[in-house]
Design a protein around this motif. Structure first.
Motif, short mmCIF file in Angstrom:
data_model
loop_
_atom_site.label_atom_id
_atom_site.label_comp_id
_atom_site.label_asym_id
_atom_site.label_seq_id
_atom_site.Cartn_x
_atom_site.Cartn_y
_atom_site.Cartn_z
N THR B 101 0.86 -1.18 0.00
CA THR B 101 0.00 0.00 0.00
C THR B 101 0.91 1.24 0.00
N GLU B 103 1.07 3.64 2.05
CA GLU B 103 1.63 3.88 3.39
C GLU B 103 2.84 2.99 3.64
N PRO B 135 -5.72 10.95 -1.54
CA PRO B 135 -6.89 10.82 -0.67
C PRO B 135 -6.66 9.77 0.42
N GLU B 136 -7.23 10.03 1.57
CA GLU B 136 -7.07 9.16 2.74
C GLU B 136 -7.36 7.70 2.40
N ARG B 137 -8.44 7.48 1.63
CA ARG B 137 -8.88 6.13 1.31
C ARG B 137 -7.82 5.37 0.50
N ALA B 138 -7.13 6.13 -0.37
CA ALA B 138 -6.17 5.50 -1.27
C ALA B 138 -4.89 5.09 -0.55
N ARG B 139 -4.69 5.63 0.63
CA ARG B 139 -3.40 5.40 1.31
C ARG B 139 -3.23 3.98 1.80
N ARG B 140 -4.37 3.30 2.01
CA ARG B 140 -4.27 1.92 2.48
C ARG B 140 -4.74 0.93 1.42
N ALA B 141 -4.81 1.39 0.17
CA ALA B 141 -5.26 0.50 -0.92
C ALA B 141 -4.05 -0.06 -1.65
N ASP B 145 -5.89 -1.00 -7.04
CA ASP B 145 -7.14 -0.27 -6.81
C ASP B 145 -6.98 1.23 -6.95
N LEU B 146 -5.77 1.68 -7.37
CA LEU B 146 -5.54 3.10 -7.54
C LEU B 146 -5.60 3.48 -9.01
N GLN B 150 -3.27 8.59 -9.27
CA GLN B 150 -2.97 8.31 -7.86
C GLN B 150 -1.66 7.56 -7.72
#
Lengths: 292, 271
Positions: B101, B103, B135-141, B145-146, B150
């Motif tokens: 991910t 992160e 975006p916050e959501r993308a940081r753990r994807a 999924d990006l 992104q």
């Protein structure tokens, strides 16, 4: 204008449906293989609980009994219960190939990754080593090793593990070579990350599905080879229950009109090997589809 | 002091039969921006590979922040260089580990370069990912999924995590669609304003280069044919090849056949 559209649509649907059917059938076969192998593993683990008799209990009076309520698969030439021996045999017959696959995967992946990563003389040397092993028939190598270290499960497993190294090394090298060229590996190299860290934390985990597919296929082949070596008397020694050794021991009874002692373990070998092949193909197919 | 000095750089392949880069020299000031333009095969990709040390030059020097790049670099040297110069690649779909991910990827680089752990690392990671507006959501994807934009933001964040003084972008926006491209260019301009990082932007796209760089070199067949201030070079090109490149940019009333004719004339004059 509308007609061609409907036409294309229907053909599109057709191809889509047939594609789904093929995909579905592939999944069903893989699922069947997983179930069969799951049952075999369970049987191996639960052998002491589910085996109706002691697999090594000799009773010459009961020799070569046909299948009956007391002995579902009959008895062998020493009066031992065939079903109990098939159940107990699952342990060695599955552990043997597992040892072969673990050993050959460990060394093969190391050699393959090293080869792909370093290139140059390392790759050249490793590739020649792999080619020499390839050129040498695996079973012959095993027989040689057994001749030196004596028969038994351990020496046949070690011998076959060596013989299977090239299969694992070659697959690993080719996928690792492709992976090494990807920008994310380059980026990590440019970050000054150590080769050990990049390969162990990034490259190997990313090629693991390919390695798993190949290892699963090898599991099936190793099972046949181990059974063959046991059959020839190099592997597991009597009276230990092993499917390959049981087929060998059952030959005489086969001629005397009692097929169960040889055919029952033979059938289980076939089921296990086919299941491993299907599972290996299933994994490989899945990997191909997701990486495409 | 300049952040990057390239002096008489040459590189050939296939035992000298293919001259990829010939006697290229330029200098980039601290915090400056340089565009490298040219068509496919002009040597701009080889140039960026030489600067990052992926390939070794046949002759010439590359000096990054006062340190000359050595021919055979140790990991320590690469590690040190990574703290000064970072690269963003063209293909956002392949430049991230598919199993990591954003992160995790950023954490790894922060640990590698800053040695930060725990809360300090989390804070730095947040700072870096905020910098690229991920975006916050993308940081753990996972990367699959990006979106392409992104992913490229993550690649830029990964480069920034090492706090470099020079960012080398090799066709970093070429794989993105136009609106995303504009977002990434705005992002780069802002990052430059915030951090003062120098940027080398390698591209075939003149419009992109115009929007982000102050200096420009134009490459043709491995050689620098024109260099100078970006606005000046694009407004008043001196070399016929630069004029040709400019006339190849599609615009209203643009005639592709005229471009082909110009190109043939140019190549004939060259021969």
């Amino acid at each position: 204008m509308t007609l061609p559209t409907t036409e294309t649509r229907s053909t599109h649907l057709l191809t889509r449906r047939s594609w789904l059917a093929i995909r579905h059938r592939g999944n069903a076969l893989t699922l069947a293989a997983v179930i069969a192998l799951g049952v075999l593993v369970l049987v191996a683990i639960l052998a002491p609980v589910i085996a109706p008799y002691d697999p090594n209990q000799v009773s010459l009076i009961d020799a070569l009994q046909p299948p009956s309520a007391a002995h579902l698969l009959g008895t062998d030439e020493a009066g031992r219960d065939v079903l109990s021996r098939v159940i107990w045999g699952a342990r060695i017959s599955l552990l043997g190939p597992l040892g072969v696959v673990l050993g050959s995967t460990l060394i093969g992946v190391t050699v393959g990754v090293l080869s792909a990563w370093r290139g140059g003389w390392v790759d050249a040397t490793a590739s020649r080593f792999v080619e020499i092993l390839f050129a040498f028939p695996g079973v012959l190598l095993a027989i040689l090793i057994v001749a030196v270290f004596g028969p038994g499960l351990a020496s046949t497993v070690v011998a076959l593990a060596v013989a299977y190294i090239p299969y694992m090394a070659r697959t690993t090298r080719s996928v690792a070579l492709a992976e090494r060229q990807t920008p994310y590996i380059r980026a990590l190299e440019l970050q000054g990350m150590s080769a050990w860290r990049i390969t162990s934390l990034h490259l190997v985990p990313n090629i693991a599905p390919f390695v798993l597919a190949q290892a699963t296929l090898c599991f099936g082949y190793a099972m046949i080879d181990l059974a063959g070596l046991s059959f020839l008397g190099f592997g597991v020694q009597p009276p230990e229950a092993d499917w390959g050794a049981m087929v060998a021991a059952g030959q005489a009874a086969l001629i005397q009109g009692s097929p169960a002692p040889a055919l029952a373990p033979g059938a289980v070998i076939v089921i296990a090997v086919v299941s491993f092949s299907l599972l290996g193909e299933g994994i490989a197919e899945r990997v191909r589809r997701t990486s495409a | 002091m300049s952040i990057l000095t390239v002096d008489g750089l040459s590189k050939s392949y296939d035992h000298g039969r293919v001259q990829a880069v010939t006697d290229v020299s330029f200098e980039l000031a601290q915090g400056g921006t340089l565009g490298v333009v040219g068509e496919s095969g002009s040597g701009k990709t080889t140039l960026s590979r030489l600067i990052t040390g992926i390939e070794q030059p046949d002759s010439g020097r590359i000096v990054v922040a006062g340190t000359e790049l050595e021919a055979r670099t140790s990991r320590r040297a690469r590690h040190e260089r990574a703290g000064i110069m970072q690269m963003v690649f063209q293909d956002p779909y392949q430049s991230l580990d598919p199993r990591q991910t954003p992160e995790e990827a950023i954490d790894e680089i922060i640990t590698l370069h800053g040695g930060l752990r725990g809360a300090a690392r989390t804070a730095r990671r947040r700072e870096v990912l905020d910098q690229v507006d991920l975006p916050e959501r993308a940081r753990r994807a996972l990367p699959r999924d990006l979106s392409g934009g992104q992913r490229q933001r993550v690649a830029i964040a990964r480069a920034l995590a090492a706090s470099p003084r020079l960012l080398l972008l090799d066709e970093a926006t070429s794989a993105l669609d136009v609106s995303v491209q504009a977002q990434i260019l705005r992002l780069l301009a802002r990052i430059r304003a915030d951090t003062g990082v120098a940027i080398v932007f390698v591209s075939h796209d003149l419009e992109v280069v115009r929007s982000i760089t102050e200096e420009l070199i134009v490459m043709f067949r491995g050689e620098v044919v024109e260099s100078g201030e970006t606005s000046r070079v694009l407004r008043d090109p001196q070399h016929p090849y630069t004029r040709l490149l400019l006339s190849s940019v599609p615009r209203p009333g643009w005639d592709p056949d005229q471009v082909s004719r110009d190109r043939r004339t140019f190549l004939r004059q060259l021969a």
